[in-house]
Design an enzyme around this catalytic site. Structure first.
Site, short mmCIF file in Angstrom:
data_model
loop_
_atom_site.label_atom_id
_atom_site.label_comp_id
_atom_site.label_asym_id
_atom_site.label_seq_id
_atom_site.Cartn_x
_atom_site.Cartn_y
_atom_site.Cartn_z
N ASP A 104 0.86 -1.18 0.00
CA ASP A 104 0.00 0.00 0.00
C ASP A 104 0.90 1.23 0.00
OD1 ASP A 104 0.98 0.30 2.53
OD2 ASP A 104 -0.88 -0.16 3.55
N SER A 105 0.30 2.40 -0.02
CA SER A 105 1.10 3.62 -0.21
C SER A 105 1.45 4.29 1.10
CB SER A 105 0.30 4.60 -1.05
OG SER A 105 -0.86 4.99 -0.32
N GLY A 106 0.95 3.78 2.20
CA GLY A 106 1.19 4.42 3.49
C GLY A 106 0.15 5.47 3.81
N GLY A 107 -0.66 5.86 2.82
CA GLY A 107 -1.66 6.90 3.04
C GLY A 107 -2.59 6.54 4.19
N ASP A 158 -2.50 8.30 -1.51
CA ASP A 158 -3.84 8.88 -1.46
C ASP A 158 -4.17 9.33 -0.05
OD1 ASP A 158 -3.91 6.33 -0.34
OD2 ASP A 158 -5.99 5.97 -0.91
N GLN A 206 -11.19 7.43 -4.70
CA GLN A 206 -11.68 7.92 -3.41
C GLN A 206 -13.03 8.61 -3.65
OE1 GLN A 206 -10.79 7.32 -0.40
NE2 GLN A 206 -8.73 6.44 -0.60
N GLY A 233 -11.02 3.89 0.68
CA GLY A 233 -11.93 4.73 1.45
C GLY A 233 -13.26 4.08 1.79
N ASP A 283 -7.81 -7.44 0.47
CA ASP A 283 -6.89 -7.66 1.58
C ASP A 283 -7.59 -7.24 2.84
OD1 ASP A 283 -6.45 -4.62 1.09
OD2 ASP A 283 -5.45 -5.03 2.99
#
Lengths: 388, 388
Positions: A104-107, A158, A206, A233, A283
């Site tokens: 994932d992006s860490g967002g 994001d 989103q 989201g 996931d």
């Protein structure tokens, strides 16, 4: 950089749509990556810091039969850090996982775990939940970090707004996420794969719980030339029915030809319903986290293994799901281990739950291929929800 | 009861002495039980409540290659309790372990874990460390409990006096332990095997750290008609050299023809030294407990895996000991897991340490067979003690 750019237009990740259910939007397919193939629908166990909690890689491969696992950029960036991961030659080599990896992006983590986060156009300043140290995530450095981790599938940076959010907040946040996506794509295209295999980037829809925003965001994501699409989201506290509605809305806008990944979902019945809406990848920490808390998902319903009723139930945890561990150990033994606080209880419960999730998505695939997915799903859902 | 008594005179447990080292008292042999054979010297992983901590039975069998494991009568009696174990058909079936099992008598735990213990001639009254409930252990009911557990090797009920103890206390305690042994043998002979295989009883040498008491106790134990002998009450805080002296003293009195089990010992170098003194069987929580605390025993020395020096050491934990896990994972990865508090770190460290212990006793066996055990041991001990 011209040749690199060309290379990005022909990603190694290739999705083949195989079957479509005549009575729902469910479909089966196959994702090809440089680290192997992923049949879809697929569930991806979460390996936050480079370890699916309580399991070894051998258990993940041989017991759970996982085909792809997820790593969390936020956690891996903080510990062990990109220097260690780079020196190791990437996360695959560091942890000993030879199949596909998604990060994932860490967002999401920056917003759910870190302290004192501050969102700016440039990116997000936050403090580590481990030692309070200050860090900045930008679309650019999050691409660089995921390059260093070496995920087969990287996610765009994001913001995941909370539920509920005002229309104004959801719109502002979504628009920024779209601008961040452009910067992610730019950085991604201008940086090379580091370890000899091709990495791929997925963008994220989103738009909160506002139909027009979700539709607009889905269209932006659909129009990208990236090889897959994620829906973010959702499953952040909204009612289940609302999650289904927005998943359906997003899926109806996203291209048929690319895999669709619904992030962070969910219960076994959530997964069946969302497969019926056209989702291909999932996931969730539920199977491992709930397993560690004595909640088992089985093919006959939900079990609280701490319950006294299992004390002398020597029948297997769950037979017929093709998991050695689930057929080998009895409910009574697992209950005993959990009551006694044994680590092996956490391991067995986690292996079972993950095995069950993998069995479930494979069963979906078979029923989609057989053409009876919809009626099977309708029968399964009340069964899966039963409290045993 | 006549035929039962006869049956007891011909135990199923059979020890064959195979090789004797020409330069020490070390020997190799084979113990046959109804659940399979145990090559000696052997180390027995401790599975306190029916689980070797942090390992599944599959890992114990396939990674560690354990041949026999130990259960704690005190813990199993309190949880899950004899009713559950009886309903399960014994501990082997309850936990899914098909190889030999040994249970201690609970004596040691009653003195080290339970509250408000009171020793009488009849037995010991104590309070559970779990819920404070009151219980009585007698030589008779401890035999009954171990019958219900279904251990292949049961241990006599003894008192393990603390170190140091006065001569008077050690003598009184030893004499009571001998009287308790007679009662154990009586009860054992008058009760049947419960699950279709033969159970065996081992007596325990006590006598504190007084040569005449140790000698007297060894002679009493040597004269029993039971098929093995255990040495208890050592490695309880006395200096290492003293432990070796008393082990040597006991071994010199115990019959050559029966396996000798030194209870609760010890470090890798303790095990090598005591094998040289004639011990055949060992158990200890050290490999699992220390593993969980980041201390690894390896063929090149002792590692504190938390140390920063391992941060980017991508070499295997320990190669060449025949353990998949120890060659598969790097020191850097295991360090990362331990620092991040991941359960899989505890599992990998425990599997490694146990694999190393099993590798070590197997190596001893090979060197005893090859005739070069003594010189090999002398070279190995400083190596094993090295802090890496």
């Amino acid at each position: 950089m011209g040749s690199l750019y060309l290379c990005r237009l022909m990603p190694s990740l290739h999705f083949t749509l195989q079957h479509q259910d005549p009575f729902s939007k469910a479909r089966s397919g196959n994702i090809r990556t440089d680290h192997g193939e992923i049949p879809t629908p697929m569930f991806m166990p979460v390996g936050t810091v480079g370890s699916v909690k309580a399991l070894t890689m051998q258990q993940l491969e041989q017991d759970v039969h996982a085909r792809i696992i997820l790593g969390n950029t936020y956690h891996l960036y903080l510990r062990p850090g990109t220097e260690v991961l780079k020196a190791a030659g990437g996360l695959h080599r560091f942890i000993g996982w030879q199949h596909p990896l998604l990060t994932d992006s860490g967002g999401y983590q920056v917003f759910s775990l870190a302290a004192n986060r501050k969102i700016k156009e440039e990116g997000v300043v936050f403090q580590s939940h481990i030692d309070g140290s200050k860090h900045l995530f930008t679309p650019e450095n999050v691409m660089d970090i995921q390059r260093t981790i070496g995920a087969d599938i990287m996610m765009a940076f994001d913001e995941c707004p909370p539920y509920p959010s005002s229309y104004e907040y959801a719109r502002t946040s979504m628009e920024r996420t779209h601008r961040w996506l452009d910067r992610c794509i730019q950085r991604f295209r201008n940086t090379p794969d580091l370890y000899g295999y091709t990495q791929n980037l997925f963008p994220i829809v989103q738009g909160g719980t506002y139909p027009d925003l979700r539709k607009a965001s889905s269209q932006v994501i659909a129009s990208s030339e990236l090889p897959g699409c994620a829906i973010g989201g959702l499953s952040v506290g909204e009612p289940e029915e609302m999650m289904y509605e927005y998943t359906a809305l997003c899926c109806s806008e996203l291209p048929e030809s690319k895999p669709r990944y619904l992030m962070g979902v969910g219960t076994p019945w959530n997964i069946l319903e969302c497969i019926a809406l056209g989702v291909d990848m999932f996931d969730c920490v539920l199977p491992t986290r709930n397993g560690r808390n004595a909640m088992l998902f089985t093919s006959k319903g939900v079990i609280n293994i701490d319950n006294k009723k299992w004390e002398t139930d020597f029948s297997p945890i769950d037979e017929g799901i093709g998991s050695t561990v689930s057929s080998y150990y009895s409910k009574a033994y697992l209950r005993h281990l959990m009551k006694a606080g044994e680590i092996s209880g956490l391991t067995i419960a986690s292996i079972h739950n993950l095995s069950f999730y993998l069995w479930l998505v494979n069963a979906c695939r078979k029923h989609i291929e057989a053409g009876d997915f919809y009626s099977w799903k309708q029968e399964m859902i009340p069964l899966l929800k039963t409290r045993l």
